[in-house]
Every structure is written in structure tokens, then in C-alpha cells.
Motif scaffolding. Structure first.
Motif, short mmCIF file in Angstrom:
data_model
loop_
_atom_site.label_atom_id
_atom_site.label_comp_id
_atom_site.label_asym_id
_atom_site.label_seq_id
_atom_site.Cartn_x
_atom_site.Cartn_y
_atom_site.Cartn_z
N LEU A 1 44.72 80.30 61.49
CA LEU A 1 44.91 78.88 61.78
C LEU A 1 45.74 78.69 63.05
O LEU A 1 45.51 77.75 63.82
CB LEU A 1 45.59 78.19 60.60
N SER A 2 46.70 79.58 63.27
CA SER A 2 47.52 79.47 64.47
C SER A 2 46.70 79.65 65.74
O SER A 2 47.11 79.20 66.82
CB SER A 2 48.65 80.51 64.44
N ASP A 3 45.53 80.30 65.63
CA ASP A 3 44.67 80.50 66.80
C ASP A 3 44.03 79.20 67.28
O ASP A 3 43.51 79.14 68.40
CB ASP A 3 43.55 81.51 66.49
N PHE A 4 44.04 78.17 66.43
CA PHE A 4 43.34 76.93 66.76
C PHE A 4 44.30 75.75 66.92
O PHE A 4 43.88 74.60 66.89
CB PHE A 4 42.31 76.60 65.67
N ARG A 5 45.57 76.05 67.10
CA ARG A 5 46.53 74.98 67.27
C ARG A 5 46.68 74.61 68.74
O ARG A 5 46.13 75.27 69.61
CB ARG A 5 47.88 75.39 66.67
N ASN A 6 47.42 73.52 68.96
CA ASN A 6 47.69 73.04 70.33
C ASN A 6 46.40 72.71 71.07
O ASN A 6 46.26 73.02 72.26
CB ASN A 6 48.51 74.08 71.10
N GLY A 7 45.46 72.07 70.36
CA GLY A 7 44.23 71.61 71.00
C GLY A 7 43.19 72.66 71.27
O GLY A 7 42.19 72.40 71.93
N ARG A 8 43.38 73.88 70.76
CA ARG A 8 42.41 74.96 70.98
C ARG A 8 41.29 74.86 69.95
O ARG A 8 41.41 75.34 68.84
CB ARG A 8 43.10 76.32 70.91
N ARG A 9 40.21 74.22 70.31
CA ARG A 9 39.11 74.00 69.39
C ARG A 9 38.16 75.20 69.37
O ARG A 9 38.11 75.98 70.33
CB ARG A 9 38.32 72.74 69.81
N PRO A 10 37.39 75.34 68.30
CA PRO A 10 36.39 76.42 68.25
C PRO A 10 35.33 76.22 69.31
O PRO A 10 34.92 75.09 69.61
CB PRO A 10 35.82 76.32 66.84
N ARG A 11 34.83 77.32 69.87
CA ARG A 11 33.90 77.26 71.00
C ARG A 11 32.47 77.58 70.62
O ARG A 11 31.56 77.38 71.43
CB ARG A 11 34.38 78.24 72.09
N ASN A 12 32.23 78.13 69.44
CA ASN A 12 30.87 78.50 69.04
C ASN A 12 30.79 78.49 67.51
O ASN A 12 31.79 78.22 66.83
CB ASN A 12 30.49 79.87 69.61
N LYS A 13 29.62 78.81 66.98
CA LYS A 13 29.43 78.72 65.53
C LYS A 13 30.28 79.75 64.79
O LYS A 13 30.72 79.49 63.67
CB LYS A 13 27.96 78.87 65.16
#
Length: 257
Positions: free
Chosen positions: A130-142
Motif C-alpha cells: 500500500l505504501s507503494d501507491f501513496r502520495n498520488g502514485r496511481r497504478p499504471r497498468n492492470k
């Protein structure tokens, strides 16, 4: 108090993340291992020195449902034992009563386990925590969308471990009881946790970890995978690979983040 969750409509327990409940219909809970403090005689300490640290631990395998109720626990493994080995050995003995899931059901696990029938893991070598997607870092692919959704649901067992260790400090610094008693203490603590959760007693520990996005750093950090499949076949692995891809496509079509 530690009993398996009924498998008919388990996802109804999820009060959060309602957008992805229908996508993970087969999920019945989350599975993981955690390190619990242990006191071991000096001549037996080497296998209990978990992850190269100086202190001794027992490795505890647990399953919880999506209401933070523990539904299975197996205690007493050496701290250096890899999670996948603990799972494989626990499943191999029928006397352990490891829950056998009906077709189409599975536990959510992290990448320390094998992706095979009954166990759904994230895509490897792709952002996951979950910490990988914080601070506006959205997923980039499926694949990243799947990993984010998977992490949000699997996070329930991290929160359950967080409540358990916060409520019972003895699990962080065990007293020098005989090792059999130390194992029983872990089971007793989990039993009391389930009783408190079932009776809907509200307290600071449950309130702190009730947020599904709360991040709890489990004491066990996984850096490898022994690919212990627990007797799984290639067909079992292919089945789960296809199912994971189907879910990833659904989440991508939803533009999930």
C-alpha cells in the motif's frame, strides 16, 4: 472461538472496499505468517533467530476472515522457517485440520507463497504494498491495479496482527515459560482477540487498526520465495494464473485505483 468462516457468502463481511467485493468473490480470507517473541535455551537458539536478528522468535501461521477474526492458527515453528515451508508442512499433516477450501474459493497471500489453487498471490516484480501507491502514485497498468486491490483486501491480516501485538505486549517480549506454554500463550491471545471481536467490544486497539488503509509493518519481511506449492499441480497453478488475469482485466476496465 477459532473456527473456519462459512464459505457461502464470505465477501459480505467486507464493510470496506465495496467496489472490489464483487471482483474477488472467491476470497474467503487472508493468510500470512508473523514472528512472535520466543525464549529458547541457548543450545537450541540457532533455528529460532529469525531473519538474521539476535532475538529468538517462533513463526506463527494464521488465517483471518475479512472481519479480523482469526479462523486458523498454527504455532511453534522456528523463526528461520520460511512461510511457504510452514504452510506446506502444516497442510501435509491431516491432524492439523488445515481448512480445505471448496472449488472456486481461495485465501489472499503475499508473494512469499505459491500462486496455486486455493491461494491467490500478487503479481511478482510489480508494485504491491500500500505504501507503494501513496502520495498520488496511481497504478499504471492492470497488474498494478490488481496488486493494489489485492493489497487492500489482504491488509486485513496485517491489521489483525497489529491489534493482537498491540493488545498483548507479551507477544513482543515473551516470558521464560516452557516453550509449550509459549505456544499456548499465542493461541490464548488469539482466542481472546476473537472473543472481543465477536462480542463487538470497542476499544482503542480495534479503533486504531479498523481503518482498512492503516499500514502495519509486519515483523516478517519477505524477500524470497521457496516456491513450495504444498503438493499443487501445474493445472492448479494455471487455473489460478488465469483467474488472476481475469480479475486484473476487470479491475483495469473499472479503471480501479
Amino acid at each position: 472461538m477459532i473456527v473456519a468462516t462459512p464459505y457461502d457468502q464470505p465477501m459480505d463481511q467486507i464493510q470496506h472496499n465495496r467496489r472490489i467485493r464483487p471482483v474477488f468473490q472467491g476470497a474467503v480470507g487472508a493468510l500470512d505468517g508473523t514472528l512472535i517473541s520466543a525464549v529458547v535455551p541457548p543450545d537450541q537458539q540457532v533455528p529460532y533467530r529469525g531473519r538474521g536478528k539476535g532475538e529468538c522468535y517462533q513463526n506463527v501461521l494464521a488465517i483471518c476472515d475479512f472481519d479480523m477474526l482469526f479462523t486458523f492458527v498454527w504455532v511453534g515453528w522456528e523463526g528461520v522457517a520460511h512461510d511457504s515451508r510452514v504452510l506446506k508442512e502444516t497442510m501435509s499433516d491431516p491432524a492439523n485440520n488445515f481448512p480445505i477450501l471448496p472449488p472456486g474459493r481461495y485465501f489472499l497471500c503475499d508473494a512469499a507463497y505459491s500462486h496455486t489453487r486455493g491461494f491467490m498471490t500478487p503479481y511478482r516484480n510489480v508494485r504491491y504494498w500500500l505504501s507503494d501507491f501513496r502520495n498520488g502514485r496511481r497504478p499504471r497498468n492492470k497488474e498494478e491495479r490488481f496488486n493494489l486491490a489485492h493489497a487492500r483486501l489482504r491488509n486485513v491480516i496485517e491489521r489483525a496482527f497489529g491489534v493482537l501485538k498491540a493488545r498483548f505486549p507479551i507477544l513482543k517480549r515473551m516470558s521464560s515459560y516452557p516453550f509449550a506454554a509459549q505456544r499456548n500463550i499465542v493461541i490464548a491471545c488469539i482466542t481472546m482477540h476473537n472473543y472481543i471481536r465477536r462480542t463487538c467490544i470497542s476499544d482503542i486497539f480495534l479503533d486504531e487498526f479498523n481503518d482498512p488503509n492503516a499500514f502495519y509493518s509486519n515483523a516478517q519481511q519477505h524477500v524470497d520465495n521457496l516456491e513450495a506449492g504444498g503438493g499443487s499441480t501445474q493445472a492448479d497453478q494455471i487455473f489460478m494464473l488465469n483467474l488472476r488475469d481475469q480479475i486484473a482485466v476487470q479491475l483495469n476496465d473499472m479503471n480501479y485505483y
